[in-house]
Every structure is written in structure tokens, then in C-alpha cells.
Design a protein around this motif. Structure first.
Motif, PDB file in Angstrom:
ATOM      1  N   GLY A 359       0.828  -1.211   0.000  1.00 19.57           N
ATOM      2  CA  GLY A 359       0.000   0.000   0.000  1.00 19.57           C
ATOM      3  C   GLY A 359       0.854   1.249   0.000  1.00 19.57           C
ATOM      4  N   ALA A 360       0.307   2.338  -0.471  1.00 18.40           N
ATOM      5  CA  ALA A 360       1.054   3.594  -0.529  1.00 18.40           C
ATOM      6  C   ALA A 360       1.283   4.172   0.852  1.00 18.40           C
ATOM      7  CB  ALA A 360       0.308   4.611  -1.402  1.00 18.40           C
ATOM      8  N   ASP A 361       0.437   3.795   1.822  1.00 15.84           N
ATOM      9  CA  ASP A 361       0.545   4.348   3.185  1.00 15.84           C
ATOM     10  C   ASP A 361       1.288   3.413   4.118  1.00 15.84           C
ATOM     11  OD1 ASP A 361      -0.909   6.503   2.366  1.00 15.84           O
ATOM     12  OD2 ASP A 361      -2.840   5.612   2.926  1.00 15.84           O
ATOM     13  N   ALA A 362       2.012   2.456   3.594  1.00 18.80           N
ATOM     14  CA  ALA A 362       2.663   1.489   4.468  1.00 18.80           C
ATOM     15  C   ALA A 362       3.868   2.022   5.172  1.00 18.80           C
ATOM     16  CB  ALA A 362       3.042   0.253   3.637  1.00 18.80           C
ATOM     17  N   GLY A 363       4.320   3.202   4.830  1.00 16.00           N
ATOM     18  CA  GLY A 363       5.527   3.734   5.447  1.00 16.00           C
ATOM     19  C   GLY A 363       5.311   4.410   6.759  1.00 16.00           C
ATOM     20  N   GLY A 364       4.098   4.497   7.250  1.00 12.23           N
ATOM     21  CA  GLY A 364       3.870   5.059   8.577  1.00 12.23           C
ATOM     22  C   GLY A 364       3.409   6.489   8.587  1.00 12.23           C
ATOM     23  N   SER A 365       2.814   6.988   7.527  1.00  8.88           N
ATOM     24  CA  SER A 365       2.348   8.379   7.505  1.00  8.88           C
ATOM     25  C   SER A 365       0.858   8.502   7.677  1.00  8.88           C
ATOM     26  CB  SER A 365       2.754   9.039   6.171  1.00  8.88           C
ATOM     27  OG  SER A 365       2.173   8.347   5.086  1.00  8.88           O
ATOM     28  N   GLY A 366       0.140   7.382   7.890  1.00  4.62           N
ATOM     29  CA  GLY A 366      -1.311   7.430   7.985  1.00  4.62           C
ATOM     30  C   GLY A 366      -1.795   7.841   9.351  1.00  4.62           C
ATOM     31  N   ASN A 367      -3.139   7.992   9.482  1.00  5.16           N
ATOM     32  CA  ASN A 367      -3.732   8.389  10.763  1.00  5.16           C
ATOM     33  C   ASN A 367      -3.562   7.317  11.820  1.00  5.16           C
ATOM     34  OD1 ASN A 367      -4.606  10.857   9.732  1.00  5.16           O
ATOM     35  ND2 ASN A 367      -6.476   9.947   8.903  1.00  5.16           N
ATOM     36  N   GLY A 368      -3.498   6.046  11.393  1.00  9.04           N
ATOM     37  CA  GLY A 368      -3.385   4.965  12.364  1.00  9.04           C
ATOM     38  C   GLY A 368      -2.106   5.032  13.160  1.00  9.04           C
ATOM     39  N   LEU A 369      -0.972   5.176  12.478  1.00 10.27           N
ATOM     40  CA  LEU A 369       0.302   5.267  13.183  1.00 10.27           C
ATOM     41  C   LEU A 369       0.388   6.560  13.995  1.00 10.27           C
ATOM     42  CD1 LEU A 369       2.800   3.862  10.525  1.00 10.27           C
ATOM     43  CD2 LEU A 369       1.873   2.729  12.542  1.00 10.27           C
ATOM     44  N   ALA A 370      -0.188   7.650  13.476  1.00  9.47           N
ATOM     45  CA  ALA A 370      -0.214   8.887  14.258  1.00  9.47           C
ATOM     46  C   ALA A 370      -1.011   8.686  15.549  1.00  9.47           C
ATOM     47  CB  ALA A 370      -0.813  10.023  13.432  1.00  9.47           C
ATOM     48  N   GLY A 371      -2.128   7.952  15.450  1.00 11.36           N
ATOM     49  CA  GLY A 371      -2.909   7.662  16.652  1.00 11.36           C
ATOM     50  C   GLY A 371      -2.138   6.812  17.636  1.00 11.36           C
ATOM     51  N   MET A 372      -1.351   5.827  17.126  1.00 12.72           N
ATOM     52  CA  MET A 372      -0.507   5.018  18.023  1.00 12.72           C
ATOM     53  C   MET A 372       0.465   5.913  18.797  1.00 12.72           C
ATOM     54  SD  MET A 372       0.775   1.725  15.900  1.00 12.72           S
ATOM     55  CE  MET A 372      -0.275   0.827  14.753  1.00 12.72           C
ATOM     56  N   ARG A 373       1.125   6.800  18.076  1.00 16.61           N
ATOM     57  CA  ARG A 373       2.118   7.671  18.730  1.00 16.61           C
ATOM     58  C   ARG A 373       1.442   8.571  19.762  1.00 16.61           C
ATOM     59  NH1 ARG A 373       3.851   7.875  13.149  1.00 16.61           N
ATOM     60  NH2 ARG A 373       5.815   6.719  12.898  1.00 16.61           N
ATOM     61  N   GLU A 374       0.257   9.071  19.462  1.00 16.44           N
ATOM     62  CA  GLU A 374      -0.442   9.927  20.421  1.00 16.44           C
ATOM     63  C   GLU A 374      -0.830   9.155  21.668  1.00 16.44           C
ATOM     64  OE1 GLU A 374      -3.639  11.334  18.078  1.00 16.44           O
ATOM     65  OE2 GLU A 374      -2.444  12.854  17.012  1.00 16.44           O
ATOM     66  N   ARG A 375      -1.277   7.902  21.487  1.00 16.87           N
ATOM     67  CA  ARG A 375      -1.639   7.080  22.651  1.00 16.87           C
ATOM     68  C   ARG A 375      -0.417   6.836  23.527  1.00 16.87           C
ATOM     69  NH1 ARG A 375      -6.488   4.512  22.745  1.00 16.87           N
ATOM     70  NH2 ARG A 375      -7.733   4.478  20.825  1.00 16.87           N
ATOM     71  N   ALA A 376       0.707   6.475  22.897  1.00 21.51           N
ATOM     72  CA  ALA A 376       1.910   6.196  23.678  1.00 21.51           C
ATOM     73  C   ALA A 376       2.414   7.459  24.376  1.00 21.51           C
ATOM     74  CB  ALA A 376       2.988   5.612  22.769  1.00 21.51           C
ATOM     75  N   ALA A 377       2.416   8.598  23.648  1.00 21.47           N
ATOM     76  CA  ALA A 377       2.909   9.839  24.239  1.00 21.47           C
ATOM     77  C   ALA A 377       2.044  10.284  25.409  1.00 21.47           C
ATOM     78  CB  ALA A 377       2.967  10.930  23.171  1.00 21.47           C
ATOM     79  N   ALA A 378       0.733  10.045  25.326  1.00 25.54           N
ATOM     80  CA  ALA A 378      -0.159  10.431  26.415  1.00 25.54           C
ATOM     81  C   ALA A 378       0.158   9.690  27.705  1.00 25.54           C
ATOM     82  CB  ALA A 378      -1.614  10.180  26.011  1.00 25.54           C
ATOM     83  N   LEU A 379       0.743   8.487  27.590  1.00 26.63           N
ATOM     84  CA  LEU A 379       1.100   7.689  28.770  1.00 26.63           C
ATOM     85  C   LEU A 379       2.556   7.860  29.172  1.00 26.63           C
ATOM     86  CD1 LEU A 379      -0.738   4.383  27.770  1.00 26.63           C
ATOM     87  CD2 LEU A 379      -1.489   6.049  29.473  1.00 26.63           C
ATOM     88  N   GLY A 380       3.318   8.635  28.387  1.00 21.20           N
ATOM     89  CA  GLY A 380       4.743   8.772  28.663  1.00 21.20           C
ATOM     90  C   GLY A 380       5.579   7.706  27.984  1.00 21.20           C
ATOM     91  N   GLY A 381       5.024   7.048  26.979  1.00 15.20           N
ATOM     92  CA  GLY A 381       5.746   6.015  26.255  1.00 15.20           C
ATOM     93  C   GLY A 381       6.179   6.491  24.882  1.00 15.20           C
ATOM     94  N   THR A 382       6.719   5.559  24.083  1.00 12.01           N
ATOM     95  CA  THR A 382       7.206   5.879  22.752  1.00 12.01           C
ATOM     96  C   THR A 382       6.743   4.820  21.765  1.00 12.01           C
ATOM     97  OG1 THR A 382       9.293   4.710  23.141  1.00 12.01           O
ATOM     98  CG2 THR A 382       9.244   7.076  23.639  1.00 12.01           C
ATOM     99  N   ILE A 383       6.751   5.204  20.480  1.00  8.07           N
ATOM    100  CA  ILE A 383       6.408   4.293  19.383  1.00  8.07           C
ATOM    101  C   ILE A 383       7.466   4.463  18.295  1.00  8.07           C
ATOM    102  CG2 ILE A 383       4.853   3.995  17.415  1.00  8.07           C
ATOM    103  CD1 ILE A 383       3.646   2.623  19.597  1.00  8.07           C
TER     104      ILE A 383
END
Length: 407
Positions: A359-383
């Protein structure tokens, strides 16, 4: 009915006639109204008080029509103290200075200057307020100490330095009270702004959380439904039983998605209400494996999930769900590995697939990966998410086992 008849006497007493407070044709708003009632009370008090004060000061000039006009001018100027505070402060000071220079009796007329300067200082026109008070005091001192011989009443005696110091003390009292009120008003304004910003920030965070939840639920479920629908259409004629199985999977996935979406939307309808079902966590990892298998993806799970706080448990579940959804949608591999590992007070969560990306979005620029990073950052974690050196794609999440909010 009262609005149809127009403003009544009570409305006029509080705010004045409509034609007095606003131009013809302008909408009537609360910000356009003048302080009609308080000004009327001050005017009555000044006129009546000055009348009685004149009886106790027979050596001063009698209170005639000119004196009463000056009292009215000084009082009625207060109607504009909210719209033009600086001009009203200087206007009342000038009227009172002319009144005292004309030799009329001392009385409550000085209240008009105090109210005008107080309003100007609270409104932020401090320099104008203190200048008006200073000019009034200087003019009064000049009249009482020097010009009294040339001004009425005849035979008036000048004031002493001590009396002028008392007057200056009262001026300083007005200044101090006005400054205190101004500081308190600014403090209340800052507190209101801080509360509004905090409420807006909480609303933004809640909208972001709901958007992440809806994205994670719908993206995963719709991906499974899409794969099963394609399979069902392809096997509808050649293998009806397999097509029936695909339709059964679609029904189960859509039912689960509807239930989770309803739970998210319930928080919008009734903020603060307890959810009807517990939030998903890593204990539902076998269900994710089954759903991935129904979509044609084999998932191997390594390790046991440690005990997590509810927030971290939900975030870990959604990260695995989104990572497997991305494998189904964007990877040519039909095999994925999920590894759970405790590292001190952290959970290391890794999801791998062997690729290749489709897929064209497989490199990690989609909303899904952004949502993962936001979830981790909200808890003090990293992705960390990206292609592996040997091919495929890896998602590595590091989440704290205990967040500060849960301690």
C-alpha cells in the motif's frame, strides 16, 4: 407579552429610556446600557446632601441655580463612565473644581470624582484617573491656600497645611481602593481565561481520544469485513459453504464494531457516565488473533502480558489492533508476530511482519500510526514504526506499566 409591549417603568429605572442608551435602530444589548440606576442614586444623594450641607456652612455662598447645575453636571457625567472613563474622570474633576472655586458649600459632590476615577482606574485608565485626582487636589490646594482672597465668598479664610494633608490622605485612600479593585478584577479575568483554556484543552483532548477510538475500531473491523466480503464474492458460486463462513465472520465483526462505536458515542451523550462494557485490554488478544485469522492472517503471540493500568492496557490493545490492521491492509505477508516483554517497569510491545509492502501508506504516515504515537505519548511512552532491514515492517511500542495518573 411584556416584550411585545416594550420596556416598562422598571426597565427605564434600571437602564434608562431606550433612546437614551443607544442610537436609533441599533440593537438593544446589555453592553450598550448606561449605569442609569446608580447614577440616579448618586445624583439624588449629591443634590440632597449638598442642600443640607449648605445650612451648616452659612459663611459659604448660597446654593443657587448655578451651583445646582454644576452638581447636576458632575453627577450626570457618570452616565458615561463605562464608555468614556478617562473623559468622565477629567470632566467631573473640572466641574467640582469650578464648584469649589465659586465658593459653594462643601458636601458630597466629591463623591462624583471618586466614583469617576475609581471606574477609570478599574477599566485600565490609571494615568487619567490619578491625573484627574491630582489636578483636583492641586486646584483645591491652590484655592484654599492662595486664591481664596480673590474668589467668593467674601471674607473667606484659607485652609491650613494640615487640612490639605487630610484631603491628600483621602485622595490616597481612593487611589488604594481603586488599585485593589483593579488588581482583583485582573486576577478574576486571568482565572476565567485559565478556566476557559483548561476546559477547551480538555474538550480537545476528549475529541482526540474519541477520534482515535473510532479510527481504531472502524479501521480494524472494516478491514476484516472487506477481506471477508471479497472472499465471499469470489467463492459464492464455487464454494457456498466457505462463502457462508465469510458472511458469518462479517456479521460477527460488524456486530462487535457497532458495539464498540456505541460505547464511544455513549460518552458523548452522557459525559461522565460509566461505560456499559469494560474497556478492551490485552486479555482480548486472542479475539484479535481470531479476527486476523478470519482475514487470512496468521498471528503468533510470544510472551504473557504483565499487569497494566487500565489506560496502558487499552493503549496496548489498540496498538496491536492497529498494527495487525495495517498488516492486513498494507502488507503482502500473511504472517505476523506479536511479542510482549516486560523490561523493568516498562512493557515492550513488538509487532512484525515479513512484507513486502503493498500500500502507498505502508511507510507510517497514515492516521493509524499517528494515533498510536499519540496514545503512547499520552502515557509517557514511545512508538517506533518503520521498515525492517531484512524486509517487512515493525512496530515497537514502549509503554510504562504505571502512569503518574494511576499512582
Amino acid at each position: 407579552m411584556d416584550e411585545q409591549r416594550g420596556p416598562g417603568p422598571t426597565h427605564w429605572w434600571r437602564y434608562g429610556p431606550p433612546w437614551w442608551n443607544r442610537p436609533a435602530g441599533a440593537p438593544e444589548t446589555r453592553t450598550a446600557r448606561m449605569p442609569w440606576r446608580s447614577t440616579a442614586l448618586i445624583t439624588v444623594f449629591v443634590l440632597v446632601g449638598s442642600h443640607f450641607a449648605a445650612h451648616g456652612q452659612p459663611h459659604r455662598e448660597a446654593l443657587d441655580t448655578t451651583g445646582r447645575v454644576l452638581l447636576l453636571v458632575a453627577s450626570l457625567l457618570l452616565l458615561w463612565r463605562h464608555r468614556h472613563p478617562a473623559a468622565v474622570a477629567f470632566g467631573t474633576a473640572a466641574a467640582v473644581l469650578v464648584y469649589t472655586g465659586a465658593g459653594y458649600p462643601y458636601g458630597p459632590v466629591f463623591l462624583t470624582v471618586a466614583v469617576a476615577c475609581f471606574s477609570a482606574a478599574v477599566a485600565g485608565h490609571r494615568r487619567a484617573a490619578w491625573t484627574a485626582l491630582g489636578l483636583l487636589w492641586a486646584g483645591h490646594a491652590l484655592i484654599a491656600l492662595w486664591l481664596y482672597r480673590r474668589l467668593p465668598p467674601a471674607g473667606d479664610r484659607g485652609a491650613s497645611i494640615g487640612q490639605e494633608i487630610v484631603v491628600a490622605t483621602w485622595v490616597l485612600v481612593v487611589v488604594a481602593v481603586a488599585e485593589l479593585a483593579r488588581v482583583r478584577r485582573e486576577q478574576w479575568a486571568r482565572e476565567r481565561a485559565d478556566r476557559a483554556q483548561a476546559a477547551q484543552r480538555r474538550a480537545d483532548e476528549e475529541r482526540l481520544r474519541i477520534a482515535r477510538e473510532l479510527h481504531d475500531v472502524l479501521a480494524h473491523s472494516i478491514s476484516v469485513i472487506n477481506v471477508q466480503a471479497s472472499m465471499g464474492l469470489a467463492l459464492l458460486d464455487s464454494d457456498p459453504e466457505q462463502a457462508r463462513s465469510a458472511l458469518t465472520t462479517i456479521r460477527a465483526a460488524s456486530k462487535e464494531a457497532l458495539g464498540e462505536v456505541r460505547q464511544v458515542l455513549d460518552t458523548l451523550r452522557a459525559p461522565g457516565a460509566a461505560p456499559r462494557a469494560p474497556a478492551p485490554g490485552l486479555d482480548r488478544l486472542p479475539e484479535l488473533v481470531e479476527q486476523a485469522a478470519a482475514a487470512g492472517l496468521t498471528v503468533e503471540v510470544e510472551g504473557e502480558p504483565p499487569r497494566l493500568t487500565p489506560g496502558a492496557d487499552l493503549a496496548a490493545f489498540r496498538i496491536v489492533q492497529e498494527a495487525l490492521t495495517n498488516v492486513v491492509r498494507h502488507s503482502g505477508s500473511r504472517h505476523a508476530r506479536v511479542r510482549l516483554e516486560r523490561d523493568g517497569d516498562q512493557l515492550r510491545l513488538r509487532v512484525d511482519d515479513d512484507g513486502p509492502a503493498t500500500g502507498a501508506d505502508a511507510g507510517g504516515s497514515g492516521n493509524g500510526l499517528a494515533g498510536m504515537r499519540e496514545r503512547a505519548a499520552a502515557l509517557g511512552g514511545t512508538i517506533e514504526a518503520g521498515p525492517r532491514p531484512d524486509g517487512g515492517f515493525r512496530v515497537l511500542a514502549v509503554l510504562p506499566l504505571h502512569t503518574r495518573e494511576d499512582q
